[in-house]
Motif scaffolding. Structure first.
Motif, PDB file in Angstrom:
ATOM      1  N   ASP A 297     -25.423 -74.672 -30.831  1.00 55.12           N
ATOM      2  CA  ASP A 297     -24.340 -75.408 -30.140  1.00 55.12           C
ATOM      3  C   ASP A 297     -23.884 -74.680 -29.174  1.00 55.12           C
ATOM      4  O   ASP A 297     -23.376 -74.846 -28.004  1.00 55.12           O
ATOM      5  CB  ASP A 297     -23.352 -76.084 -31.055  1.00 55.12           C
ATOM      6  N   LEU A 298     -23.506 -73.224 -29.563  1.00 54.07           N
ATOM      7  CA  LEU A 298     -22.828 -72.154 -28.628  1.00 54.07           C
ATOM      8  C   LEU A 298     -23.738 -72.045 -27.479  1.00 54.07           C
ATOM      9  O   LEU A 298     -23.203 -71.921 -26.291  1.00 54.07           O
ATOM     10  CB  LEU A 298     -22.866 -71.132 -29.536  1.00 54.07           C
ATOM     11  N   ALA A 299     -24.987 -72.114 -27.711  1.00 58.14           N
ATOM     12  CA  ALA A 299     -25.887 -71.827 -26.410  1.00 58.14           C
ATOM     13  C   ALA A 299     -25.909 -72.809 -25.540  1.00 58.14           C
ATOM     14  O   ALA A 299     -26.058 -72.624 -24.408  1.00 58.14           O
ATOM     15  CB  ALA A 299     -27.192 -71.397 -26.983  1.00 58.14           C
ATOM     16  N   ALA A 300     -25.835 -74.110 -26.176  1.00 56.78           N
ATOM     17  CA  ALA A 300     -25.818 -75.246 -25.396  1.00 56.78           C
ATOM     18  C   ALA A 300     -24.223 -75.531 -24.781  1.00 56.78           C
ATOM     19  O   ALA A 300     -24.226 -76.603 -24.200  1.00 56.78           O
ATOM     20  CB  ALA A 300     -26.220 -76.433 -26.191  1.00 56.78           C
ATOM     21  N   GLY A 301     -23.250 -74.920 -24.990  1.00 60.84           N
ATOM     22  CA  GLY A 301     -22.114 -74.979 -24.387  1.00 60.84           C
ATOM     23  C   GLY A 301     -21.398 -76.018 -25.140  1.00 60.84           C
ATOM     24  O   GLY A 301     -20.319 -76.426 -24.764  1.00 60.84           O
ATOM     25  N   LYS A 302     -21.772 -76.712 -26.353  1.00 62.27           N
ATOM     26  CA  LYS A 302     -21.121 -77.503 -26.913  1.00 62.27           C
ATOM     27  C   LYS A 302     -19.861 -76.844 -28.236  1.00 62.27           C
ATOM     28  O   LYS A 302     -19.227 -77.902 -28.545  1.00 62.27           O
ATOM     29  CB  LYS A 302     -22.020 -78.285 -28.088  1.00 62.27           C
ATOM     30  N   THR A 303     -19.893 -75.631 -28.343  1.00 64.46           N
ATOM     31  CA  THR A 303     -18.797 -75.222 -28.859  1.00 64.46           C
ATOM     32  C   THR A 303     -18.664 -73.822 -28.483  1.00 64.46           C
ATOM     33  O   THR A 303     -19.400 -73.414 -27.450  1.00 64.46           O
ATOM     34  CB  THR A 303     -18.941 -74.898 -30.369  1.00 64.46           C
ATOM     35  N   VAL A 304     -17.498 -73.226 -28.672  1.00 65.03           N
ATOM     36  CA  VAL A 304     -17.007 -71.935 -28.266  1.00 65.03           C
ATOM     37  C   VAL A 304     -17.166 -70.648 -29.161  1.00 65.03           C
ATOM     38  O   VAL A 304     -16.988 -69.495 -28.616  1.00 65.03           O
ATOM     39  CB  VAL A 304     -15.545 -71.810 -27.565  1.00 65.03           C
ATOM     40  N   TRP A 305     -17.708 -70.997 -30.282  1.00 64.90           N
ATOM     41  CA  TRP A 305     -17.592 -69.734 -31.131  1.00 64.90           C
ATOM     42  C   TRP A 305     -18.757 -70.217 -32.209  1.00 64.90           C
ATOM     43  O   TRP A 305     -18.838 -71.503 -32.588  1.00 64.90           O
ATOM     44  CB  TRP A 305     -16.354 -69.509 -31.896  1.00 64.90           C
TER      45      TRP A 305
ATOM     46  N   HIS B 229     -14.295 -63.272 -22.956  1.00 65.45           N
ATOM     47  CA  HIS B 229     -13.428 -63.434 -21.491  1.00 65.45           C
ATOM     48  C   HIS B 229     -13.227 -62.264 -21.014  1.00 65.45           C
ATOM     49  O   HIS B 229     -13.053 -61.200 -21.621  1.00 65.45           O
ATOM     50  CB  HIS B 229     -12.188 -64.098 -22.054  1.00 65.45           C
TER      51      HIS B 229
ATOM     52  N   GLY C 235     -20.215 -63.444 -23.673  1.00 65.12           N
ATOM     53  CA  GLY C 235     -19.352 -64.582 -23.518  1.00 65.12           C
ATOM     54  C   GLY C 235     -18.085 -64.165 -23.862  1.00 65.12           C
ATOM     55  O   GLY C 235     -17.059 -65.028 -23.819  1.00 65.12           O
TER      56      GLY C 235
END
Length: 392
Positions: free
Chosen positions: A326-334, A282, A280
């Motif tokens: 949420d991170l795995a679902a793309g709902k948060t970035v950390w 960048h 994940g």
């Protein structure tokens, strides 16, 4: 539930040729009917925490006869590689000696297994959890289950078999800690976008009195001394730079150093490369050339049970689990991992719980801070803002 004394070997049973410590070898225990024995032993080794019925094992391995499987299981019990339970069904569980012996057996058939380290499953199960392993910085690493045993031991076995491993997962889940615990002779290259070939091979350095001398890099040292090289954050390193590793990994075991007169370096026994990367992050790029050099790709996640054992409050662990979902679902970035949770414990012990909660929110990236504060507030029942200094 009792474990009866193993029955005496039956007529026609294989004779056990013990090793120097009195333990029958896997080859002796398997006897002439080794193919079925191997399948049974390897299946039990893949399920070390379970006490399995004969029928369950027969169906799982596709054996034609439960009677033949039962005979193989009785031979394993005689060898001390399994325990036999009657409750009232005949059920069997592999022992630690059986797990060790199964590791020396040739595979009964091609088997594909998905392996992961961490995750959160559980506490109970097989006895004999190894003691925490000291790392070079003095902290302790707590081994986790992997395959038939524990991650540190399995990594050491993979090294002995020259099976390279690529670790992947979020920062802070313990990838580097696991490798440091497994290999005391470790050398490390910390990858960045600015890593160059010289960081692996070496370069000329000035010497007192004028002039230069060539100082070999960690790849050369690891090859010559039979040590382990960890390439950390490997996917941040430009692919053309990583290509310097490939001749050392693909069976040749030989590299050349153009900057030092095309010097040739050959790897000695013990040399091993392991790499880690954070998908994940960048700029991380996992090329096919890099991925194909590693036989095992091991997903490393945070061990939530360990976090609780090390003093992280269950409400904070619950918030971290939600944030990781949420991170795995793309709902948060950390989302916080074990590193941040252990940091939370240190801050709490010095500054108190409110400050530790505020600090955990404050270390989150700005674009994830609202998500983190919301999750912590929801699970602790306390309004939380990032740690800050106020008026005197």
């Amino acid at each position: 539930m009792t474990t009866p004394t193993p029955p005496a070997p039956q007529a026609g049973a294989p004779q056990n040729n013990p090793t120097s410590d009195g333990t029958p070898t896997a080859e002796a225990a398997s006897g002439r009917s080794g193919y079925l024995y191997r399948k049974v032993a390897l299946h039990l080794a893949d399920h070390p925490d379970q006490i399995l019925k004969v029928g369950e094992i027969t169906r799982a391995i596709g054996a034609p006869s439960s009677g033949a499987v039962f005979e193989a299981l009785k031979k394993m019990t005689t060898a001390g590689h399994a325990t036999h339970h009657r409750d009232p069904h005949h059920r069997f569980q592999i022992t630690q000696a059986g797990i060790d012996a199964a590791g020396t057996l040739p595979p009964a058939a091609p088997r594909t297994r998905s392996i992961s380290s961490g995750g959160g499953g559980g506490g109970g199960g097989r006895q004999g959890r190894p003691a925490p392993v000291p790392r070079p910085n003095g902290t302790l690493y707590h081994p986790r289950r992997l395959g038939r045993g524990w991650d540190v031991e399995e990594l050491q076995r993979l090294r002995a078999q020259q099976v390279p491993v690529l670790l992947y997962g979020p920062p802070g889940t313990g990838k580097t800690a696991m490798v440091e615990a497994a290999f005391p002779d470790l050398l490390t290259v910390a990858g960045t976008g600015d890593t160059v070939v010289d960081d692996f091979l070496g370069s000329y350095n000035p010497i007192p009195g004028g002039g230069y001398e060539f100082v070999h890099g960690p790849l050369v040292t690891a090859m010559r001394e039979g040590r382990v090289l960890l390439v950390d954050d490997a996917t941040l390193i430009p692919p053309r730079v990583l290509a310097v590793l490939y001749p050392a990994m693909d069976g040749r075991g030989v590299i050349t150093i153009p900057a030092n007169g095309n010097e040739t370096v050959e790897a000695v026994d013990g040399f091993y490369i392991v790499a880690g990367h954070n998908p994940g992050v960048h700029g991380a790029v996992l090329t096919e050339a890099l991925a194909s050099r590693f036989t095992v790709h091991l997903h490393v996640t945070t061990d939530w049970d360990l976090a609780r054992q090390l003093g992280v409050p269950k409400q904070v662990v619950a918030a971290a689990i939600d944030l990781n979902a949420d991170l795995a679902a793309g709902k948060t970035v950390w989302a916080p991992q074990l590193r941040e949770l252990l940091g939370f414990v240190k801050v709490r012990d010095h500054l108190g719980m409110p400050a530790a909660l505020a600090n955990l929110a404050g270390i989150a990236p700005e674009d994830a801070r609202d998500d983190v504060t919301a999750a912590l507030s929801r699970h602790t029942g306390t309004p939380i803002t990032a740690l800050a200094l106020g008026k005197r």
